[in-house]
Design a protein around this motif. Structure first.
Motif, short mmCIF file in Angstrom:
data_model
loop_
_atom_site.label_atom_id
_atom_site.label_comp_id
_atom_site.label_asym_id
_atom_site.label_seq_id
_atom_site.Cartn_x
_atom_site.Cartn_y
_atom_site.Cartn_z
N VAL A 46 0.57 -1.23 0.00
CA VAL A 46 0.05 0.09 -0.03
C VAL A 46 0.65 1.26 0.06
O VAL A 46 0.65 2.12 -0.43
N ILE A 47 1.91 1.24 0.71
CA ILE A 47 2.70 2.37 0.83
C ILE A 47 3.61 2.59 -0.40
O ILE A 47 3.90 3.60 -0.80
N GLN A 48 4.29 1.49 -0.96
CA GLN A 48 5.12 1.69 -2.01
C GLN A 48 4.41 1.86 -3.22
O GLN A 48 4.93 2.37 -4.18
N GLU A 49 3.31 1.19 -3.51
CA GLU A 49 2.49 1.38 -4.63
C GLU A 49 1.06 1.56 -4.58
O GLU A 49 0.17 0.50 -4.61
N PRO A 50 0.75 2.85 -4.08
CA PRO A 50 -0.74 3.08 -3.74
C PRO A 50 -1.38 3.04 -5.07
O PRO A 50 -0.88 3.35 -6.10
N LYS A 51 -2.47 2.39 -5.00
CA LYS A 51 -3.49 2.13 -6.27
C LYS A 51 -4.48 3.27 -6.18
O LYS A 51 -4.90 3.68 -7.22
N HIS A 52 -5.07 3.59 -5.12
CA HIS A 52 -6.14 4.64 -5.17
C HIS A 52 -5.36 6.15 -4.85
O HIS A 52 -4.67 6.53 -4.33
N PRO A 53 -6.01 7.13 -5.81
CA PRO A 53 -5.55 8.61 -5.79
C PRO A 53 -5.55 9.07 -4.39
O PRO A 53 -4.80 9.94 -3.98
N TYR A 54 -6.57 8.64 -3.41
CA TYR A 54 -6.55 9.04 -2.19
C TYR A 54 -5.38 8.75 -1.39
O TYR A 54 -4.74 9.46 -0.47
N THR A 55 -4.91 7.45 -1.44
CA THR A 55 -3.88 6.79 -0.68
C THR A 55 -2.73 7.55 -1.08
O THR A 55 -2.02 7.92 -0.26
N ARG A 56 -2.47 7.81 -2.48
CA ARG A 56 -1.27 8.59 -2.75
C ARG A 56 -1.24 9.93 -2.18
O ARG A 56 -0.28 10.30 -1.85
N LEU A 57 -2.67 10.57 -2.04
CA LEU A 57 -2.65 11.93 -1.52
C LEU A 57 -2.00 11.80 0.03
O LEU A 57 -1.45 12.82 0.39
N LEU A 58 -2.54 10.88 0.63
CA LEU A 58 -2.07 10.76 2.10
C LEU A 58 -0.59 10.54 2.34
O LEU A 58 -0.17 11.23 2.95
N SER A 76 -2.76 -6.44 -2.50
CA SER A 76 -3.51 -5.37 -2.26
C SER A 76 -4.97 -5.37 -3.20
O SER A 76 -4.78 -5.86 -4.07
N TRP A 77 -5.65 -4.28 -2.79
CA TRP A 77 -6.89 -4.21 -3.61
C TRP A 77 -7.19 -2.77 -3.41
O TRP A 77 -6.89 -2.03 -2.58
N THR A 78 -8.18 -2.39 -4.68
CA THR A 78 -8.65 -0.96 -4.42
C THR A 78 -10.10 -0.83 -5.05
O THR A 78 -10.38 -1.81 -5.75
N ASN A 79 -10.73 0.03 -4.78
CA ASN A 79 -12.15 0.58 -5.38
C ASN A 79 -11.62 1.68 -6.15
O ASN A 79 -11.99 2.77 -5.60
N CYS A 80 -11.42 1.67 -7.38
CA CYS A 80 -11.22 3.00 -8.24
C CYS A 80 -11.45 2.62 -9.42
O CYS A 80 -10.84 1.62 -10.06
N TRP A 81 -12.05 3.55 -10.37
CA TRP A 81 -12.39 3.18 -11.87
C TRP A 81 -11.34 3.22 -12.63
O TRP A 81 -11.23 2.61 -13.68
N LEU A 82 -10.04 3.66 -12.02
CA LEU A 82 -8.98 3.69 -12.77
C LEU A 82 -8.00 2.53 -13.16
O LEU A 82 -7.65 2.25 -14.18
N HIS A 83 -8.72 1.41 -12.33
CA HIS A 83 -8.06 0.13 -12.28
C HIS A 83 -9.14 -0.86 -12.70
O HIS A 83 -8.53 -2.02 -12.68
N GLU A 84 -10.15 -0.51 -13.27
CA GLU A 84 -11.02 -1.39 -13.75
C GLU A 84 -10.63 -2.47 -14.68
O GLU A 84 -10.90 -3.55 -14.55
#
Ligand code: SF4
Length: 314
Positions: A230-242, A304-312
């Protein structure tokens, strides 16, 4: 492996009479024996609500809380010894007029455990309050913030829980002793085989302490997985922002171009939250479908997993 404690597809709405607060929507979180999961998000993201549901403070609107695979409800008395909450403010759980030994003994007694000096001192020793006999005789206000939080943890341990939920347990403590308390939690996880939930707004401390990280935004779970992924390769834009907004000195690279366009700020109102992905008003990548539909879960090979349309399509 069956999780010791899990929230499965949990939704929680609070009806205030005039409004409905949509505090959590379809949230899943699983805690395993001997592992620490961090739940990360800004204030108002629903972290505390989720902890309170896990501790059965109030019932879910829909979904299930499961203890060792069995659905539990607030009526299940056996549940209470299994799950303990440690609060941000250590005073919240201590009787400030009574000595430390009374506070710890009371927790032992309440749950039918032997409550002699030996048992009290053993618990104080476990949380590094030594010499235990000396600390036992002090009043809460004679202790530092970190010591009080240790007493609160000792009280929680007195119940012999399987799960410890720490709701921002270090955020009110001096910076200099925060690490000590985190290290204590890590040691207890090992020694007592606890399943631990560490709730924080600080993703750097989540990385330091936890095996798994869950990220919440405005009542929705947006990403999760092994902490390093999650830290090295965040998939969700919000995680990246955090991550980009975190003052973690270990983080390489500094702010990304993305952080220049998206900033941490007030999370949206949960009375009338944005439809679809609740992050869409702040997301520089938002597409039309983000504004109407919550994205499905996409899983990755790193766990890891994410809920984001970018990764659909991924
Ligand atoms: Fe941004 Fe859309 Fe992904 Fe939400 S689903 S984070 S709005 S790209």
């Amino acid at each position: 492996e069956t999780p010791v404690l899990a929230a499965e597809n949990v939704t929680k709405h609070f009806d205030t009479g005039t409004q409905t607060v949509r505090a959590l929507e379809n949230v899943t979180l699983r805690l395993y024996r001997g592992r620490i999961a961090a739940l990360v998000g800004e204030s108002g993201s629903g972290k505390t609500t989720l902890a309170r549901l896990l501790a059965q403070f109030y019932p879910v609107t829909s979904g299930e809380i499961k203890l060792r695979g069995q659905t539990v409800s607030r009526a299940d008395k056996a549940f209470y010894g299994e799950v303990q909450l440690v609060f941000q403010d250590p005073f919240a759980s201590l009787n400030s007029l009574r000595k430390v030994e009374h506070n710890v003994r009371r927790a032992l007694k309440l749950h039918g455990h032997e409550s002699g000096d030996d048992q009290v001192h053993e618990l104080l020793g476990k949380v590094n309050l030594t010499p235990a006999a000396e600390f036992a005789r002090k009043l809460p206000h004679e202790l530092s913030g970190g010591q009080r939080q240790r007493v609160a943890i000792a009280r929680a341990l007195a119940v012999r829980p399987a799960v410890l939920l720490g709701d921002e347990p270090i955020s009110m403590l001096d910076v200099s002793i925060r690490l000590d308390v985190l290290n204590l939690l890590a040691r207890l996880r090992e020694e007592e085989g606890l399943a631990l939930l560490y709730i924080t707004h600080d993703i750097a401390s989540a990385r330091y302490l936890s095996d798994d990280i869950y990220v919440m935004y405005a009542g929705q779970m947006v990403e999760g997985g092994p902490a390093e992924s999650v830290i090295q390769e965040p998939k969700h834009p919000y995680t990246r922002l955090l991550i980009d907004s975190s003052p973690d000195p270990e983080r390489a690279g500094g702010s990304s171009a993305f952080t220049a366009t998206a900033k941490l700020g007030e999370p949206p109102s949960l009375v009338d939250p944005p439809p679809g992905c609740r992050f869409h008003p702040r997301c520089p990548f938002a597409m039309d479908k983000c504004k109407t539909d919550f994205p499905p879960r996409t899983e990755f090979s790193d766990g890891s997993w994410t809920n984001c349309w970018l990764h659909e399509e991924a």
